[in-house]
Design an enzyme around this catalytic site. Structure first.
Site, mmCIF file in Angstrom:
data_model
loop_
_atom_site.group_PDB
_atom_site.id
_atom_site.type_symbol
_atom_site.label_atom_id
_atom_site.label_comp_id
_atom_site.label_asym_id
_atom_site.label_seq_id
_atom_site.Cartn_x
_atom_site.Cartn_y
_atom_site.Cartn_z
ATOM 1 N N THR A 114 0.818 -1.092 0.296
ATOM 2 C CA THR A 114 -0.142 0.090 0.530
ATOM 3 C C THR A 114 1.205 1.411 0.026
ATOM 4 O O THR A 114 0.701 2.199 -0.814
ATOM 5 C CB THR A 114 -0.584 0.092 1.522
ATOM 6 O OG1 THR A 114 -1.528 -0.729 1.568
ATOM 7 C CG2 THR A 114 -1.705 1.450 1.410
ATOM 8 N N THR A 115 2.001 1.054 0.841
ATOM 9 C CA THR A 115 2.270 2.946 0.727
ATOM 10 C C THR A 115 3.116 2.632 -0.420
ATOM 11 O O THR A 115 3.698 4.273 -1.096
ATOM 12 C CB THR A 115 3.409 2.296 2.084
ATOM 13 O OG1 THR A 115 2.758 1.851 3.212
ATOM 14 C CG2 THR A 115 4.469 3.221 2.782
ATOM 15 N N TRP A 116 4.152 1.496 -1.036
ATOM 16 C CA TRP A 116 5.004 1.732 -2.279
ATOM 17 C C TRP A 116 3.802 2.342 -2.818
ATOM 18 O O TRP A 116 4.135 2.922 -4.234
ATOM 19 C CB TRP A 116 5.182 0.214 -2.915
ATOM 20 C CG TRP A 116 6.129 0.428 -3.524
ATOM 21 C CD1 TRP A 116 7.263 0.671 -4.159
ATOM 22 C CD2 TRP A 116 5.452 -0.849 -4.748
ATOM 23 N NE1 TRP A 116 7.209 0.090 -5.419
ATOM 24 C CE2 TRP A 116 6.116 -0.877 -6.147
ATOM 25 C CE3 TRP A 116 4.391 -0.912 -5.046
ATOM 26 C CZ2 TRP A 116 6.129 -1.601 -6.716
ATOM 27 C CZ3 TRP A 116 4.163 -1.577 -6.400
ATOM 28 C CH2 TRP A 116 5.027 -1.770 -7.267
ATOM 29 N N HIS A 165 -9.311 0.109 1.337
ATOM 30 C CA HIS A 165 -8.935 -1.523 1.803
ATOM 31 C C HIS A 165 -10.029 -2.257 0.985
ATOM 32 O O HIS A 165 -10.099 -3.386 0.924
ATOM 33 C CB HIS A 165 -8.679 -1.676 3.560
ATOM 34 C CG HIS A 165 -6.750 -1.963 3.214
ATOM 35 N ND1 HIS A 165 -6.215 -1.912 2.427
ATOM 36 C CD2 HIS A 165 -6.876 -0.780 4.897
ATOM 37 C CE1 HIS A 165 -5.127 -1.583 3.209
ATOM 38 N NE2 HIS A 165 -4.867 -1.317 3.991
ATOM 39 N N SER A 204 3.817 -10.989 5.856
ATOM 40 C CA SER A 204 3.393 -9.516 6.773
ATOM 41 C C SER A 204 3.091 -9.298 7.525
ATOM 42 O O SER A 204 3.261 -8.659 8.334
ATOM 43 C CB SER A 204 3.293 -8.713 5.158
ATOM 44 O OG SER A 204 4.137 -7.851 5.356
#
Length: 222
Positions: free
Chosen positions: A88-90, A150, A180
């Protein structure tokens, strides 16, 4: 009539009417939603519209429901969608860099000062967290607007599905995502709480019991 006024009209003209409306709706949900123990200490999982939502109580569904009821998409919107721990951050950083690549000098890019989560805000965790009817222009100062969620496709607001806005979806190998997620959840474990074993975590993951799972329903929906 602006968005805030529309929301007040739907829930009642006074603040206590809004609260009472929410209390009634959430109490009804609490009596009907399946519940499981969450992966994170003090958090439960509630099966809502076919996916699992995490929260200390069913009241934590409030921002999800607010987003579903009140978000009004416009055709130029970009909606970033992932299941947790799938990059998500990427993806937020890439999307922001691509969308606004002509806006800033290389040494003045907001990503040098702010995190991707501050620049591409979560609709259910951030924008609608404290306010059921936020002013969206205050939460996204750049155009086109970019938001993240999400929420599975079937539970998106109708305005997103009926508009011509772009949905950018990212998934990940579920074996990597599972490990993860398990390691991420363990970071929030209380010192006195026993760690969720890998076998227990896998059993929950296999049965789709984790935030916004099941995995394959989420992927296939998009």
């Amino acid at each position: 009539m602006d968005t805030t006024q529309i929301c007040k009209a739907e829930f009642g003209s006074a603040a206590h009417d809004v609260d009472n409306s929410w209390d009634d709706e959430l109490q009804k949900l609490e009596q009907t939603l399946p519940k499981e123990e969450g992966w994170i200490s003090g958090m439960s999982l509630y099966l809502y519209q076919g996916f699992w939502c995490s929260g200390a109580s069913v009241r934590d569904l409030k921002p999800v429901i607010s987003f579903q009821k009140h978000f009004k998409a416009i055709d130029s919107d970009v909606i970033i969608v992932t299941i947790p721990k799938c990059g998500t951050t990427w993806l937020k950083a890439l999307a922001f860099s691509t969308l606004y690549r002509d806006r800033f000098a290389s040494d003045q890019n907001p990503l040098l000062t702010f995190t991707p989560h501050q620049l591409v805000r979560f609709l259910q965790y951030d924008v609608y967290l404290q306010n059921p009817c936020p002013r969206l222009e205050k939460n996204c100062v750049y155009k086109p607007r970019a938001f993240a969620t999400h929420v599975p496709y079937a539970s998106l607001p109708t305005s997103i599905k009926d508009s011509h806005c772009k949905i950018v979806y990212l998934c990940r190998n579920p074996m990597d995502m599972f490990i993860s997620f398990w390691l991420f959840a363990d970071k929030f474990r209380d010192e006195n709480q026993e760690a969720l074993s890998l076998d227990e975590a896998f059993d929950k993951f296999y049965h789709g019991i984790y935030a916004y799972g099941p995995f394959f329903y989420h992927v296939l929906g998009y």
